[in-house]
Design a protein around this motif. Sequence first.
Motif, PDB file in Angstrom:
ATOM      1  N   LEU A  98      -3.698 -20.426  44.263  1.00 13.66           N
ATOM      2  CA  LEU A  98      -2.868 -20.987  43.360  1.00 13.66           C
ATOM      3  C   LEU A  98      -2.133 -22.043  42.301  1.00 13.66           C
ATOM      4  CD1 LEU A  98      -0.639 -21.713  46.806  1.00 13.66           C
ATOM      5  CD2 LEU A  98       0.234 -20.159  45.781  1.00 13.66           C
ATOM      6  N   TYR A 103      -3.255 -15.071  40.417  1.00 12.73           N
ATOM      7  CA  TYR A 103      -2.970 -15.343  42.329  1.00 12.73           C
ATOM      8  C   TYR A 103      -1.986 -14.210  42.077  1.00 12.73           C
ATOM      9  CZ  TYR A 103      -2.923 -16.310  46.752  1.00 12.73           C
ATOM     10  OH  TYR A 103      -2.137 -15.551  48.426  1.00 12.73           O
ATOM     11  N   MET A 105       0.552 -12.838  43.418  1.00  8.02           N
ATOM     12  CA  MET A 105       1.842 -13.118  44.391  1.00  8.02           C
ATOM     13  C   MET A 105       3.211 -11.740  44.713  1.00  8.02           C
ATOM     14  SD  MET A 105       2.867 -15.899  45.939  1.00  8.02           S
ATOM     15  CE  MET A 105       2.513 -17.529  44.320  1.00  8.02           C
ATOM     16  N   LYS A 106       2.974 -11.115  45.417  1.00  7.41           N
ATOM     17  CA  LYS A 106       4.451 -10.289  46.374  1.00  7.41           C
ATOM     18  C   LYS A 106       5.271 -10.503  45.684  1.00  7.41           C
ATOM     19  CE  LYS A 106       2.698 -10.120  50.472  1.00  7.41           C
ATOM     20  NZ  LYS A 106       3.516  -9.742  52.150  1.00  7.41           N
ATOM     21  N   ASP A 107       6.074  -9.404  45.391  1.00  9.44           N
ATOM     22  CA  ASP A 107       7.595  -9.968  44.638  1.00  9.44           C
ATOM     23  C   ASP A 107       8.700  -8.918  45.467  1.00  9.44           C
ATOM     24  OD1 ASP A 107       9.723 -11.159  43.442  1.00  9.44           O
ATOM     25  OD2 ASP A 107       9.144  -9.807  41.196  1.00  9.44           O
ATOM     26  N   ASP A 147       6.882 -13.774  48.108  1.00  9.14           N
ATOM     27  CA  ASP A 147       6.073 -13.201  48.801  1.00  9.14           C
ATOM     28  C   ASP A 147       6.265 -13.852  50.004  1.00  9.14           C
ATOM     29  OD1 ASP A 147       3.857 -13.377  49.649  1.00  9.14           O
ATOM     30  OD2 ASP A 147       2.690 -12.831  48.093  1.00  9.14           O
ATOM     31  N   ARG A 150       3.752 -16.420  51.818  1.00  9.48           N
ATOM     32  CA  ARG A 150       3.932 -17.671  50.865  1.00  9.48           C
ATOM     33  C   ARG A 150       4.734 -19.023  50.717  1.00  9.48           C
ATOM     34  NH1 ARG A 150      -1.004 -19.210  50.108  1.00  9.48           N
ATOM     35  NH2 ARG A 150      -2.637 -18.068  48.569  1.00  9.48           N
ATOM     36  N   ILE A 230       3.408 -22.856  45.817  1.00 12.26           N
ATOM     37  CA  ILE A 230       3.813 -22.060  45.126  1.00 12.26           C
ATOM     38  C   ILE A 230       5.777 -21.703  44.859  1.00 12.26           C
ATOM     39  CG2 ILE A 230       5.299 -20.583  47.821  1.00 12.26           C
ATOM     40  CD1 ILE A 230       2.711 -21.660  48.809  1.00 12.26           C
ATOM     41  N   LYS A 233       5.579 -21.141  41.585  1.00  6.60           N
ATOM     42  CA  LYS A 233       5.079 -19.582  41.598  1.00  6.60           C
ATOM     43  C   LYS A 233       6.375 -18.400  41.657  1.00  6.60           C
ATOM     44  CE  LYS A 233       0.879 -18.618  39.715  1.00  6.60           C
ATOM     45  NZ  LYS A 233      -0.503 -20.083  40.619  1.00  6.60           N
ATOM     46  N   HIS A 234       7.648 -19.343  42.478  1.00  7.49           N
ATOM     47  CA  HIS A 234       8.816 -18.082  42.930  1.00  7.49           C
ATOM     48  C   HIS A 234       9.611 -18.510  41.665  1.00  7.49           C
ATOM     49  CE1 HIS A 234       6.542 -16.650  46.697  1.00  7.49           C
ATOM     50  NE2 HIS A 234       7.305 -16.401  46.257  1.00  7.49           N
TER      51      HIS A 234
END
Length: 258
Positions: A98, A103, A105-107, A147, A150, A230, A233-234
Motif C-alpha cells: 500500500l 499498488y 487499486m480497483k476503481d 476497491d 480494500r 487505503i 489511496k481513495h
Amino acid sequence: DFSKRIEARQTDEVGNLAASFNTLASSLEAVDQKRREFLQNVSHELRTPLSYMKGYTEAILDGVARDREASLKYVSIIHNETERLQRLVHDLLDLAQLEGDSYPMKDEPLPFAQLISEVADRFELSAQQKAIQLVRNLYDEIIVNGDSDRLEQVVSNLLDNAIRYAPKGKPIRIILTEEGPFAVLMIQDFGPGISKEDLPKVVERFYRVDRARSRKEGGTGLGLAIVFQIVKKHYGELNIESEEGGGTTVVVKLPLFE
Ligand code: ADP
C-alpha cells in the motif's frame, strides 16, 4: 551519512544554496531515522512470538510438560504465536504494498451501505460474545468509487478495534451519511478513548497505547496504519475523535461516485 552540514555564513546565492542543502540533509536524516526505527520495530515484533515458540518447543522436547494436558497447553501457546506471526507478516506485506506507488487499486462504483452491512454481519458473533450491539444507521443510496476488498478491510479493521477496545455491554454505532461531495462513515464506540498525547500517533505503524492489552487481544499495531493508507489511496480523509474515558469515533470520508 546525512549528518554533515555545509558551513555557509554568506547571505548571497551560495549561502542560500548551502542552507537548502542543509534542510535537505535534515529531512533525509529524518527519513533514515524513521526507516531504522521501523526495522527495529519489525525485528522486535517478530522476535517476541519466535522466542515463545522456541521456549515452549524446548520445554516439550526437554520433557518439562509432564502429562498430555500440559503438552496440549504448550502446543496451543505455540499455535497462537504462529497465528500471530502469520497475521503480522500478512499485515506487513499489505502495508508495504500500500505504501508503494505501483499498488493496483480497483476503481469501481460501490454501494457503500451494502458493503458496510456485509462486513458488520461478519462481526455479529464476536460482538455478541461481548454483549455488544452493532447499531447501524446507514443511508442506502450512497455510492463511492473504489476497491471493494480494500474498503472492506477499512471497515473490518475499524470494527475490529471498536469491539476489541469497547467494554462489555456497550453498543457500537455505525453511521453512514452524505456531506457535500463526501460519503461519511462514522464508527463510534464507548470504550476507553485515546488521550490527546496518543491520538496523533495511533495511525503510526506499531504504535499502541497499551502494548500488553493490544498483544493480549491479538492486535498487530498495524491496523490503523493500513486504514490510513487505503483511505489516502481513495482520496479520502481519516479523522479520529477521541477523549480519554470518553469513547472513540473514527470518521472516514470518501469522495462520492460521480
Ligand atoms: P492494534 O492492532 O494494536 O489494535 P491499530 O493500529 O489498529 O493496532 O491501533 C493502534 C492503537 O490505537 C491500539 O493499540 C489502541 O491503543 C488504539 N486504538 C485503536 N482503536 C481504538 C479504539 N476504538 N478505542 C481505543 N483505543 C483504540
